[in-house]
Scaffold this motif. Structure first.
Motif, PDB file in Angstrom:
ATOM      1  N   GLU A 117       0.992  -1.318  -0.041  1.00  0.00           N
ATOM      2  CA  GLU A 117      -0.032   0.059   0.109  1.00  0.00           C
ATOM      3  C   GLU A 117       0.826   1.408   0.005  1.00  0.00           C
ATOM      4  N   HIS A 118       2.145   1.199   0.764  1.00  0.00           N
ATOM      5  CA  HIS A 118       2.976   2.413   0.616  1.00  0.00           C
ATOM      6  C   HIS A 118       3.259   2.745  -0.584  1.00  0.00           C
ATOM      7  N   ILE A 119       3.868   1.666  -1.292  1.00  0.00           N
ATOM      8  CA  ILE A 119       4.494   1.748  -2.562  1.00  0.00           C
ATOM      9  C   ILE A 119       3.422   2.361  -3.530  1.00  0.00           C
ATOM     10  N   LEU A 162      -0.701   1.926 -12.715  1.00  0.00           N
ATOM     11  CA  LEU A 162      -0.031   2.051 -11.305  1.00  0.00           C
ATOM     12  C   LEU A 162       0.064   0.763 -10.733  1.00  0.00           C
ATOM     13  N   GLU A 163      -0.570  -0.375 -11.071  1.00  0.00           N
ATOM     14  CA  GLU A 163      -0.497  -1.678 -10.814  1.00  0.00           C
ATOM     15  C   GLU A 163       0.797  -2.344 -11.413  1.00  0.00           C
ATOM     16  N   SER A 164       1.131  -1.886 -12.740  1.00  0.00           N
ATOM     17  CA  SER A 164       2.408  -2.301 -13.149  1.00  0.00           C
ATOM     18  C   SER A 164       3.522  -1.685 -12.553  1.00  0.00           C
ATOM     19  N   ALA A 165       3.598  -0.456 -12.314  1.00  0.00           N
ATOM     20  CA  ALA A 165       4.339   0.389 -11.735  1.00  0.00           C
ATOM     21  C   ALA A 165       4.819  -0.262 -10.341  1.00  0.00           C
ATOM     22  N   VAL A 166       3.777  -0.457  -9.404  1.00  0.00           N
ATOM     23  CA  VAL A 166       4.062  -0.945  -8.067  1.00  0.00           C
ATOM     24  C   VAL A 166       4.976  -2.309  -8.203  1.00  0.00           C
ATOM     25  N   ASN A 167       4.364  -3.454  -9.113  1.00  0.00           N
ATOM     26  CA  ASN A 167       5.135  -4.509  -9.225  1.00  0.00           C
ATOM     27  C   ASN A 167       6.587  -4.232  -9.891  1.00  0.00           C
ATOM     28  N   ILE A 242      11.024   4.312   1.232  1.00  0.00           N
ATOM     29  CA  ILE A 242      11.571   3.422   0.155  1.00  0.00           C
ATOM     30  C   ILE A 242      12.093   4.254  -0.814  1.00  0.00           C
ATOM     31  N   PRO A 243      13.577   4.206  -1.030  1.00  0.00           N
ATOM     32  CA  PRO A 243      14.290   5.154  -1.825  1.00  0.00           C
ATOM     33  C   PRO A 243      13.639   5.558  -3.138  1.00  0.00           C
ATOM     34  N   GLY A 244      13.510   6.775  -3.432  1.00  0.00           N
ATOM     35  CA  GLY A 244      13.078   7.338  -4.804  1.00  0.00           C
ATOM     36  C   GLY A 244      11.431   6.753  -5.124  1.00  0.00           C
ATOM     37  N   VAL A 245      10.722   6.195  -4.108  1.00  0.00           N
ATOM     38  CA  VAL A 245       9.282   5.808  -4.145  1.00  0.00           C
ATOM     39  C   VAL A 245       8.625   6.617  -3.344  1.00  0.00           C
ATOM     40  N   ASP A 246       8.667   6.364  -1.901  1.00  0.00           N
ATOM     41  CA  ASP A 246       7.831   6.995  -0.850  1.00  0.00           C
ATOM     42  C   ASP A 246       8.640   7.235   0.502  1.00  0.00           C
ATOM     43  N   SER A 247       7.983   8.229   1.247  1.00  0.00           N
ATOM     44  CA  SER A 247       8.261   8.469   2.530  1.00  0.00           C
ATOM     45  C   SER A 247       6.973   8.843   3.225  1.00  0.00           C
ATOM     46  N   CYS A 248       6.775   7.895   4.381  1.00  0.00           N
ATOM     47  CA  CYS A 248       5.478   8.149   5.127  1.00  0.00           C
ATOM     48  C   CYS A 248       5.394   8.041   6.403  1.00  0.00           C
ATOM     49  N   ALA A 249       4.815   8.849   7.262  1.00  0.00           N
ATOM     50  CA  ALA A 249       4.751   8.688   8.702  1.00  0.00           C
ATOM     51  C   ALA A 249       3.948   7.256   8.815  1.00  0.00           C
TER      52      ALA A 249
END
Length: 466
Positions: A117-119, A162-167, A242-249
């Motif tokens: 979910e974070h990705i 987006l599904e393809s990008a997450v995978n 996740i480097p280059g992808v997400d940063s979340c509290a």
């Protein structure tokens, strides 16, 4: 959320701990906990333990499962970031050493889905600027799923991309990192950003180059990361990146690297409050869901004697045939209605001439029948769905000169109907509803609804209806 909590740092399944306190729950407090769990218990107890390896409910993630001294852990809750309470249906004396067993397979599934979910949310944030405004994981039962709400609309094509990008991110096997920010560092960051903005405004008014002389953000400035958050936060804040992808509290559990997720799958989506609600799965549960659906598709393809690739075309042809067959069935059914209407009209006329009571069969068989008295007629159509009952009712208007109903059985004690009648029919129906067996309504010329009762009770009502 606890810094360096066992459920963040270790992957052990067994621990030993001492019971620090054991509180018996009674009255309203017990009822409140039973409501949260969704089940009643003869007795309930809240335990505090010297070790706290069980993840407590929070951040859209359910608490861990497991056992304490052999008893099922019913719930675990974080009490104001000070300690965790553990709900059991058996009491354990204070000071007792107990064995704690964490259901790590369940923890693993939660971690896989939370990381997936974070990705997904991180990519949506960077590509579309939408925020995650709702998140819940329901990973038990026959329909496991994760629900995520976004404050913007996403198309089917965009979600597929987006599904393809997450995978793709999963295949890169990127590290999933955590760090803690103290409240004073966050305030310092806000002040620095505000000062920089003020400097830019001043330089812009003077025609100077923006950003000149400003410190450039680098990886070394780890006290100033940008991160997503769903609500105002205070105290020590855990940031999962996740480097280059997400940063979340986030206070939830996660896998160590994206490759451990294995698979990300979108299940469905819908419009929701001006945004988009998405249903998804990650990891083992995504694989099991895909496997189950593939088996079903292959089973259907074998039954339809077609290959997997041609299944959609074959289903379309069957749908066309079904619609044609349904049209023929409706036509034949309405022909039967016409015959029944003619038969009723002739017998009704004969009974008027002979001043006799209307007979007909009292709804005892499985064929098309009618029954009633001089004020009311009831027609029985055993297997008619509501749309056919309405058509039958419309057709019978030309044959029936009194109030009448078209009934079809739905169960041992339930019937559905369509009805029409003479002037005042709707008012008479409202009075019948007050007797408690009828539900439904409509207009003077046509109404529909349900009758609750056995065949004998329906017959008795017909005989007594006025």
């Amino acid at each position: 959320m606890f810094k360096n909590a066992l459920y963040y740092q270790e992957e052990k399944e067994s621990y030993k701990a001492k019971v620090l306190s054991c509180l018996v729950l009674e009255g309203k407090e017990k009822a409140t906990w039973e409501k949260r769990v969704g089940k009643s218990f003869p007795a309930l107890f809240l335990l505090r333990l010297s070790e706290e390896p069980f993840y407590p409910e929070g951040g859209g993630q359910a608490p861990d499962k497991g056992t304490i001294d052999g008893a099922e852990l019913l719930f675990a809750e974080n009490m104001e970031d000070e300690y965790i309470v553990h709900l059991l249906e058996k009491g354990i004396p204070e000071g007792t050493e107990v064995l704690l067993k964490v259901d790590y397979a369940y923890r693993r599934r939660q971690s896989e889905n939370h990381s997936g979910e974070h990705i997904f949310a991180g990519l949506i944030s960077s590509r579309f600027g939408y925020s995650n405004v709702g998140f819940h994981m329901e990973l038990l039962g026959d329909n496991p799923h994760v629900t995520v709400d976004f404050d913007g609309e996403l198309s089917e094509e965009e979600l597929s991309d987006l599904e393809s990008a997450v995978n793709a991110v999963i295949r890169k096997n990127l590290p999933i990192e955590e760090k803690y920010l103290e409240e004073q560092n966050i305030e310092k960051q806000k002040i620095e950003e505000q000062n920089n903005d003020e400097q830019d405004i001043e330089k812009e008014s003077k025609g100077e180059e923006l950003g000149k002389g400003r410190a450039v953000f680098t990886k070394k400035q780890e006290d100033k990361p940008e991160f997503r958050q769903k609500k105002a936060l205070s105290g020590a804040i855990r940031v999962v990146s996740i480097p280059g992808v997400d940063s979340c509290a986030c206070c939830g559990t996660h896998v160590k690297r994206t490759g451990e997720i294995g698979l990300f799958k979108l299940l469905s989506f819908e419009r929701h409050r001006g945004g988009t609600r998405v249903f998804l799965l990650s990891g083992e549960l995504a694989f099991l869901d895909t496997q189950k659906k593939e088996k079903l598709l292959f089973k259907v393809s074998r039954k339809l004697s077609t290959d997997y690739q041609s299944l959609s075309e074959r289903v379309d042809k069957l749908k066309e045939q079904t619609e044609e067959e349904r049209g023929r069935r409706i036509a034949l059914s309405l022909q039967a209605v016409e015959l029944l209407g003619n038969t009723y009209k002739k017998e009704r006329y004969r009974h008027i001439q002979e001043k006799a009571v209307l007979s007909g069969k009292p709804l005892l068989g499985e064929g098309l029948e009618y029954y009633g008295n001089k004020n009311l007629a009831v027609f029985h159509f055993p297997d008619f769905e509501m749309i056919l009952l309405n058509k039958a009712c419309e057709s019978l208007k030309s044959y029936v000169d009194t109030d009448f109903f078209c009934f079809s059985r739905r169960g041992e004690r339930e019937w559905q109907f369509a009805g029409a009648g003479q002037a005042g029919f709707l008012e008479r129906f409202k009075k019948w509803k007050e007797e408690g067996r009828f539900s439904g309504g409509g207009k003077e010329e046509m109404l529909q609804g349900r009758f609750r009762g056995s065949r004998e009770e329906l017959k008795d009502w017909i005989d007594s209806a006025r």
